[in-house]
Design a protein around this motif. Structure first.
Motif, PDB file in Angstrom:
ATOM      1  N   GLN A   1      -9.590   7.650   7.984  1.00  0.00           N
ATOM      2  CA  GLN A   1     -10.616   6.798   7.358  1.00  0.00           C
ATOM      3  C   GLN A   1     -10.042   6.064   6.152  1.00  0.00           C
ATOM      4  OE1 GLN A   1     -13.500   6.218   8.699  1.00  0.00           O
ATOM      5  NE2 GLN A   1     -13.188   7.743  10.309  1.00  0.00           N
ATOM      6  N   TYR A   2      -9.240   6.789   5.355  1.00  0.00           N
ATOM      7  CA  TYR A   2      -8.632   6.172   4.168  1.00  0.00           C
ATOM      8  C   TYR A   2      -7.723   5.010   4.580  1.00  0.00           C
ATOM      9  CZ  TYR A   2      -5.612   5.427   0.155  1.00  0.00           C
ATOM     10  OH  TYR A   2      -4.905   4.837  -0.863  1.00  0.00           O
ATOM     11  N   ASN A   3      -6.921   5.235   5.601  1.00  0.00           N
ATOM     12  CA  ASN A   3      -5.993   4.185   6.035  1.00  0.00           C
ATOM     13  C   ASN A   3      -6.737   2.948   6.521  1.00  0.00           C
ATOM     14  OD1 ASN A   3      -3.773   5.653   5.336  1.00  0.00           O
ATOM     15  ND2 ASN A   3      -3.448   6.517   7.387  1.00  0.00           N
ATOM     16  N   GLU A   4      -7.916   3.166   7.133  1.00  0.00           N
ATOM     17  CA  GLU A   4      -8.690   2.014   7.597  1.00  0.00           C
ATOM     18  C   GLU A   4      -9.381   1.291   6.463  1.00  0.00           C
ATOM     19  OE1 GLU A   4     -11.395   3.005  10.817  1.00  0.00           O
ATOM     20  OE2 GLU A   4      -9.669   3.722  11.986  1.00  0.00           O
ATOM     21  N   GLN A   5      -9.970   2.066   5.540  1.00  0.00           N
ATOM     22  CA  GLN A   5     -10.787   1.469   4.469  1.00  0.00           C
ATOM     23  C   GLN A   5      -9.970   1.074   3.242  1.00  0.00           C
ATOM     24  OE1 GLN A   5     -13.984   0.969   5.127  1.00  0.00           O
ATOM     25  NE2 GLN A   5     -13.704   2.068   7.059  1.00  0.00           N
ATOM     26  N   GLN A   6      -8.849   1.791   3.028  1.00  0.00           N
ATOM     27  CA  GLN A   6      -8.069   1.607   1.788  1.00  0.00           C
ATOM     28  C   GLN A   6      -8.919   1.921   0.554  1.00  0.00           C
ATOM     29  OE1 GLN A   6      -4.620   0.631   1.578  1.00  0.00           O
ATOM     30  NE2 GLN A   6      -4.922   1.447   3.619  1.00  0.00           N
ATOM     31  N   LYS A   7      -9.830   2.865   0.715  1.00  0.00           N
ATOM     32  CA  LYS A   7     -10.711   3.296  -0.387  1.00  0.00           C
ATOM     33  C   LYS A   7     -10.801   4.813  -0.364  1.00  0.00           C
ATOM     34  CE  LYS A   7     -12.339  -0.935  -1.144  1.00  0.00           C
ATOM     35  NZ  LYS A   7     -11.706  -1.735  -2.136  1.00  0.00           N
ATOM     36  N   SER A   8     -11.203   5.377  -1.480  1.00  0.00           N
ATOM     37  CA  SER A   8     -11.390   6.823  -1.545  1.00  0.00           C
ATOM     38  C   SER A   8     -12.433   7.273  -0.521  1.00  0.00           C
ATOM     39  CB  SER A   8     -11.867   7.230  -2.936  1.00  0.00           C
ATOM     40  OG  SER A   8     -10.947   6.802  -3.903  1.00  0.00           O
TER      41      SER A   8
ATOM     42  N   ALA B   1      -2.307  17.589 -12.441  1.00  0.00           N
ATOM     43  CA  ALA B   1      -1.303  17.102 -11.485  1.00  0.00           C
ATOM     44  C   ALA B   1      -0.892  15.660 -11.763  1.00  0.00           C
ATOM     45  CB  ALA B   1      -1.853  17.212 -10.065  1.00  0.00           C
ATOM     46  N   LYS B   2      -1.479  15.046 -12.774  1.00  0.00           N
ATOM     47  CA  LYS B   2      -1.236  13.605 -13.012  1.00  0.00           C
ATOM     48  C   LYS B   2       0.260  13.252 -13.106  1.00  0.00           C
ATOM     49  CE  LYS B   2      -2.679   9.732 -15.796  1.00  0.00           C
ATOM     50  NZ  LYS B   2      -2.147   9.342 -17.061  1.00  0.00           N
ATOM     51  N   PRO B   3       1.063  14.015 -13.867  1.00  0.00           N
ATOM     52  CA  PRO B   3       2.473  13.633 -13.975  1.00  0.00           C
ATOM     53  C   PRO B   3       3.210  13.676 -12.628  1.00  0.00           C
ATOM     54  CG  PRO B   3       1.897  15.295 -15.622  1.00  0.00           C
ATOM     55  CD  PRO B   3       0.741  15.193 -14.691  1.00  0.00           C
ATOM     56  N   VAL B   4       2.778  14.538 -11.731  1.00  0.00           N
ATOM     57  CA  VAL B   4       3.449  14.649 -10.429  1.00  0.00           C
ATOM     58  C   VAL B   4       2.909  13.599  -9.448  1.00  0.00           C
ATOM     59  CG1 VAL B   4       3.897  16.185  -8.466  1.00  0.00           C
ATOM     60  CG2 VAL B   4       3.902  17.104 -10.781  1.00  0.00           C
ATOM     61  N   VAL B   5       1.632  13.293  -9.562  1.00  0.00           N
ATOM     62  CA  VAL B   5       1.023  12.313  -8.656  1.00  0.00           C
ATOM     63  C   VAL B   5       1.550  10.907  -8.957  1.00  0.00           C
ATOM     64  CG1 VAL B   5      -1.182  11.150  -8.180  1.00  0.00           C
ATOM     65  CG2 VAL B   5      -1.052  13.638  -8.088  1.00  0.00           C
ATOM     66  N   GLY B   6       1.838  10.639 -10.236  1.00  0.00           N
ATOM     67  CA  GLY B   6       2.362   9.320 -10.608  1.00  0.00           C
ATOM     68  C   GLY B   6       1.374   8.226 -10.266  1.00  0.00           C
ATOM     69  N   ASP B   7       1.845   7.202  -9.535  1.00  0.00           N
ATOM     70  CA  ASP B   7       0.939   6.086  -9.229  1.00  0.00           C
ATOM     71  C   ASP B   7       0.523   6.081  -7.751  1.00  0.00           C
ATOM     72  OD1 ASP B   7       3.298   5.441  -8.068  1.00  0.00           O
ATOM     73  OD2 ASP B   7       3.509   3.470  -9.008  1.00  0.00           O
ATOM     74  N   GLU B   8       0.590   7.258  -7.125  1.00  0.00           N
ATOM     75  CA  GLU B   8       0.266   7.326  -5.693  1.00  0.00           C
ATOM     76  C   GLU B   8      -1.183   7.774  -5.446  1.00  0.00           C
ATOM     77  OE1 GLU B   8       3.146   9.412  -3.275  1.00  0.00           O
ATOM     78  OE2 GLU B   8       4.751   8.888  -4.673  1.00  0.00           O
ATOM     79  N   PRO B   9      -1.730   7.415  -4.283  1.00  0.00           N
ATOM     80  CA  PRO B   9      -3.019   8.006  -3.902  1.00  0.00           C
ATOM     81  C   PRO B   9      -2.792   9.491  -3.597  1.00  0.00           C
ATOM     82  CG  PRO B   9      -2.090   6.796  -2.064  1.00  0.00           C
ATOM     83  CD  PRO B   9      -1.159   6.575  -3.227  1.00  0.00           C
ATOM     84  N   PHE B  10      -3.851  10.262  -3.554  1.00  0.00           N
ATOM     85  CA  PHE B  10      -3.656  11.699  -3.324  1.00  0.00           C
ATOM     86  C   PHE B  10      -4.912  12.310  -2.705  1.00  0.00           C
ATOM     87  CE2 PHE B  10      -6.335  13.112  -6.846  1.00  0.00           C
ATOM     88  CZ  PHE B  10      -6.359  11.980  -7.662  1.00  0.00           C
TER      89      PHE B  10
ATOM     90  N   MET C   1       0.835  -1.208   0.000  1.00  0.00           N
ATOM     91  CA  MET C   1       0.000   0.000   0.000  1.00  0.00           C
ATOM     92  C   MET C   1       0.871   1.261   0.000  1.00  0.00           C
ATOM     93  SD  MET C   1      -1.846   1.205   3.418  1.00  0.00           S
ATOM     94  CE  MET C   1      -2.058   2.928   3.752  1.00  0.00           C
ATOM     95  N   LYS C   2       0.548   2.180  -0.911  1.00  0.00           N
ATOM     96  CA  LYS C   2       1.343   3.418  -0.991  1.00  0.00           C
ATOM     97  C   LYS C   2       0.823   4.429   0.045  1.00  0.00           C
ATOM     98  CE  LYS C   2       3.855   3.429  -5.075  1.00  0.00           C
ATOM     99  NZ  LYS C   2       3.464   2.431  -6.065  1.00  0.00           N
ATOM    100  N   LYS C   3       1.759   5.118   0.690  1.00  0.00           N
ATOM    101  CA  LYS C   3       1.390   6.077   1.720  1.00  0.00           C
ATOM    102  C   LYS C   3       0.865   7.367   1.069  1.00  0.00           C
ATOM    103  CE  LYS C   3       3.383   7.597   6.069  1.00  0.00           C
ATOM    104  NZ  LYS C   3       3.233   9.023   6.068  1.00  0.00           N
ATOM    105  N   LEU C   4      -0.062   8.021   1.765  1.00  0.00           N
ATOM    106  CA  LEU C   4      -0.575   9.297   1.256  1.00  0.00           C
ATOM    107  C   LEU C   4       0.438  10.402   1.508  1.00  0.00           C
ATOM    108  CD1 LEU C   4      -4.263   9.476   2.470  1.00  0.00           C
ATOM    109  CD2 LEU C   4      -3.489  10.009   0.169  1.00  0.00           C
ATOM    110  N   ARG C   5       0.972  10.975   0.450  1.00  0.00           N
ATOM    111  CA  ARG C   5       1.990  12.032   0.602  1.00  0.00           C
ATOM    112  C   ARG C   5       1.623  13.293  -0.176  1.00  0.00           C
ATOM    113  NH1 ARG C   5       7.251  11.434   1.346  1.00  0.00           N
ATOM    114  NH2 ARG C   5       7.554  12.835  -0.410  1.00  0.00           N
ATOM    115  N   LYS C   6       0.730  13.113  -1.164  1.00  0.00           N
ATOM    116  CA  LYS C   6       0.524  14.209  -2.120  1.00  0.00           C
ATOM    117  C   LYS C   6      -0.877  14.814  -1.983  1.00  0.00           C
ATOM    118  CE  LYS C   6       3.986  12.412  -5.002  1.00  0.00           C
ATOM    119  NZ  LYS C   6       4.625  12.185  -6.233  1.00  0.00           N
ATOM    120  N   ILE C   7      -0.899  16.112  -2.088  1.00  0.00           N
ATOM    121  CA  ILE C   7      -2.196  16.794  -2.016  1.00  0.00           C
ATOM    122  C   ILE C   7      -2.252  17.897  -3.072  1.00  0.00           C
ATOM    123  CG2 ILE C   7      -1.375  18.288  -0.094  1.00  0.00           C
ATOM    124  CD1 ILE C   7      -4.410  18.190   0.838  1.00  0.00           C
TER     125      ILE C   7
END
Ligand code: G1P
Length: 287
Positions: free
Chosen positions: A148-155, A117-126, A1-7
């Motif tokens: 909530q995201y970390n618990e559900q692993q969903k948007s 922002a797609k090129p900067v987000v790459g394959d990460e959640p955001f 699972m990729k960590k949330l880093r980008k906003i």
């Protein structure tokens, strides 16, 4: 699972509801007491652990870029109080956090802005944060969504109860089960007339998305206002994966409207340790 880093902060909007104040000043730079709206949103994101802040900017938005630079000069003859303030100004964005600026060349809607922002987000959640929704929460609403995201692993998108008569201002959601503060979306409609609003839950400007949203936005056609709407991208996403809506804890101010903006200034002003009491006294005596 990729960590949330980008906003992503979409800040290219024209701010026409605040003209003439926004003729040469970005609406995100309007202050609540002494701090611009965008800084509240950035501080909330940093508190929630985001490291890459991606601003989607446009014409006449240079002040936002300047604001997060640490260029304030230190003069040798300033007193201690002023020196402290200057240091604070230089530390709005900590060293391990990056600001990235991308231009949205044409005003083609919120969904289009996010796609830039797609090129900067790459394959990460955001995450996405709309700075004109100011939310006073403890912890901040982004931290609540990340949990909530970390618990559900969903948007997960932030929602609040709104009067159905106001539905034309919001993305309105539907669910098969409204039993808790976290519900699974079954539908989402952008700014419906009250009779078509599926519930009382309206979307406010905080979202955490799995990376696939980008591919759904790419498939989203022009919708309401001839713009690429984020809501339509979420609707496409719903056909393939689960999306949740979370009724956050906190008070939201619609600072895209003049009334909401003034209310925020009054509430934040009253809470100010320096002059809050005096302001309260003053308001009490208004005839
Ligand atoms: C945007 C979204 C809408 C959401 C709202 C929250 O609309 O399109 O779905 O409910 O933000 O503030 P805007 O207010 O930019 O017109």
């Amino acid at each position: 699972m990729k960590k949330l880093r980008k906003i992503i902060f979409p800040v290219a909007g024209l701010g026409s509801r605040f003209l003439p104040a926004t003729k040469a000043t970005p609406k995100e730079m309007l202050p609540i007491v002494d701090k611009p709206l965008i800084q509240y949103a950035v501080e909330e994101a940093i508190e929630a652990g985001f490291k890459d802040l991606i601003f989607i900017t446009g014409k006449s938005k240079r002040a936002i870029t300047d604001h997060f630079d640490s260029t304030l000069e230190r003069f040798s003859n300033v007193d201690d109080k002023k020196a402290k303030l200057m240091d604070e100004m230089n530390q709005i964005v900590p060293e391990d956090v990056s600001c990235i600026y991308i231009r949205q060349g044409e005003p083609l809607g919120l969904g289009h802005a996010i796609l830039q922002a797609k090129p900067v987000v790459g394959d990460e959640p955001f995450a996405v944060s709309l700075a004109d929704d100011l939310i006073d929460g403890q912890p901040g609403v982004l931290a609540q969504l990340v949990e909530q995201y970390n618990e559900q692993q969903k948007s997960v998108i932030a929602v609040q109860n709104v009067d159905k008569s106001e539905s034309k201002k919001y993305g309105m959601i539907d669910s098969n089960n409204f039993d808790s503060d976290l519900v699974k979306l079954s539908n989402i409609i952008e700014k419906p007339d009250p009779e078509f609003a599926p519930s009382n839950l309206g979307v406010v400007g905080r979202y955490v998305f799995s990376n696939t949203l980008m591919s759904f936005l790419e498939k989203t056609s022009f919708g309401a206002g001839n713009e690429i709407q984020l809501t339509d991208g979420i609707k496409l996403m719903l056909k393939q994966e689960e999306v949740y809506a979370y009724t956050f804890k906190g008070k939201r101010y619609d600072c895209g409207s003049k009334l909401g903006y003034l209310m925020a200034n009054i509430d934040y002003g009253i809470k100010n340790s320096e002059f809050g009491k005096d302001l309260k006294e003053y308001i009490k005596d208004i005839k």
